[in-house]
Design an enzyme around this catalytic site. Structure first.
Site, PDB file in Angstrom:
ATOM      1  N   SER A 130      35.709  44.387  42.362  1.00 56.67           N
ATOM      2  CA  SER A 130      37.029  44.610  41.784  1.00 56.67           C
ATOM      3  C   SER A 130      36.929  45.645  40.657  1.00 56.67           C
ATOM      4  O   SER A 130      36.488  46.769  40.874  1.00 56.67           O
ATOM      5  CB  SER A 130      37.597  43.277  41.305  1.00 56.67           C
ATOM      6  OG  SER A 130      38.985  43.357  41.101  1.00 56.67           O
ATOM      7  N   ASP A 264      42.715  40.093  51.457  1.00 52.28           N
ATOM      8  CA  ASP A 264      42.714  40.360  50.020  1.00 52.28           C
ATOM      9  C   ASP A 264      44.138  40.629  49.548  1.00 52.28           C
ATOM     10  O   ASP A 264      44.779  41.591  49.982  1.00 52.28           O
ATOM     11  CB  ASP A 264      41.818  41.566  49.723  1.00 52.28           C
ATOM     12  CG  ASP A 264      41.530  41.746  48.237  1.00 52.28           C
ATOM     13  OD1 ASP A 264      42.337  41.288  47.411  1.00 52.28           O
ATOM     14  OD2 ASP A 264      40.493  42.363  47.912  1.00 52.28           O
ATOM     15  N   HIS A 292      39.893  38.012  48.030  1.00 51.64           N
ATOM     16  CA  HIS A 292      39.428  39.030  47.086  1.00 51.64           C
ATOM     17  C   HIS A 292      37.986  38.808  46.620  1.00 51.64           C
ATOM     18  O   HIS A 292      37.447  39.652  45.918  1.00 51.64           O
ATOM     19  CB  HIS A 292      40.361  39.055  45.868  1.00 51.64           C
ATOM     20  CG  HIS A 292      40.101  40.182  44.924  1.00 51.64           C
ATOM     21  ND1 HIS A 292      40.077  41.507  45.328  1.00 51.64           N
ATOM     22  CD2 HIS A 292      39.843  40.188  43.585  1.00 51.64           C
ATOM     23  CE1 HIS A 292      39.831  42.273  44.282  1.00 51.64           C
ATOM     24  NE2 HIS A 292      39.677  41.516  43.218  1.00 51.64           N
TER      25      HIS A 292
END
Length: 341
Positions: A130, A264, A292
């Protein structure tokens, strides 16, 4: 987990099944230790596994409002065959949370450089999840001589789209909202998560667990402030401010692994697919029915994919001359594309 055709495999390397069998002398998970170091008068904590494994060095970078703990499901598996270091980034986890800290991508990349040098590590495969993916890319751009490979796990910085919740965190008043949220006890947070599971059955449990951990971390005033500063340096209400796609060509000579989940809800899968198209020699691992957090939702699959990547690619470190060649080639292509009026 579905796999698109892989490109860029090292010639002469045995197939995965034989290779895994050859290196898997021990099936026991490696131990994980929490350590601490002081850099620039600030405490930096990190998890470490596999120091004596004899394998390559791997650095794991977590995302926003997270910590090194997000890697715990995969760390003991990776530590059997690699020396793994997972730091708490500044403002996160147990690391320092200075009010006057620099929470920009460049500062995080420089902090990672300092950590590696302080630990006497001359280079590493850098894995970023991320927001940590953005840090990993920035590190590769700033310090190519220390970057051996790059792994982007549901990475940010590859396009503007991002969840509404993260966009909202960039708005005025977000700090006050987080202050109220932290008054919820961990038990209450867990109850809310279970309710969310019942109401939205498609949301992965791993995503909800990570959300609960993020909300719990906001009980620390320093963590809330660091989160807000970091979000505002990377996001606006319209989406991600920082887009690394224009510099992906600088990674053309570096082994790159891209990982993403089909479900996601934070960062679209399309971002990763587009990055794979821009980097034809990169590898792509798409985890079906995964949110995610592929590394914590499917730690065994993630560890296998990462270890396979490590053992079928050769580490590459760029020097100034090779970096200059790529920059120059890009400039020439741009100049050639200009049509005189």
């Amino acid at each position: 987990m579905s796999q698109l055709p892989r490109r860029g495999l090292t010639p002469g390397v045995p197939p995965r099944a034989h290779r895994l069998h050859r290196r898997s002398r021990s099936t026991a998970p490696a131990s994980v230790a929490r350590r601490e170091i002081v850099l620039h008068d600030q405490r930096v904590t990190y998890l470490e596994s596999g120091r004596r494994s004899g394998g390559p060095t791997v650095v794991l970078l977590h995302g926003l409002a997270s910590s090194s703990a997000t890697w715990l499901p995969a760390l003991p598996l990776l530590g059997r065959h690699a020396h793994v270091v997972a730091p708490d980034l500044l403002g996160h986890g147990s690391s320092a949370k200075p009010r006057t800290g620099d929470y920009s991508l460049g500062a995080y990349a420089a902090g990672l450089r300092d950590l590696l040098l302080a630990l006497r590590l001359d280079g590493a495969t850098v894995v970023g999840h991320s927001f940590g993916g953005g840090v990993a890319m920035q590190f590769a751009y700033q310090f190519p001589e220390l970057t051996e490979r790059l792994v982007l796990d549901a990475s940010g910085g590859l396009g503007p789209d991002v969840s509404i919740a993260l966009r909202a965190a960039s708005l005025p008043g977000a700090a006050a909202v987080l202050k109220v949220a932290h008054t919820l006890t961990p038990r209450r947070i867990a109850e809310l998560c279970h309710r969310a599971v019942r109401l939205v059955p498609g949301v992965p449990l791993a995503d909800l667990d990570e959300l609960a951990c993020a909300l719990a971390s906001f009980a620390d005033h320093g963590a809330r402030e660091a989160f807000i500063h970091t979000v505002r340096s990377a996001l606006t209400w319209s989406g991600q401010r920082l887009d690394g796609t224009g510099r992906l060509y600088l990674l053309a000579d570096l082994p790159v692994l891209l990982v993403a989940g089909t479900d996601d809800a934070v960062i679209p899968l399309d971002h990763t697919l587009a990055a794979h198209d821009r980097l034809p020699q990169s590898r792509l691992e798409v985890f079906e029915r995964t949110g995610h957090f592929p590394h914590s939702e499917h730690p065994a699959r993630f560890a296998e994919a990462l270890l396979d990547f490590l053992h079928t690619t050769r580490p590459v470190r760029s020097d100034t001359d090779s970096f200059r060649r790529r920059l120059t080639a890009s400039r020439r292509r741009a100049e050639a594309a200009v049509v005189p009026v």
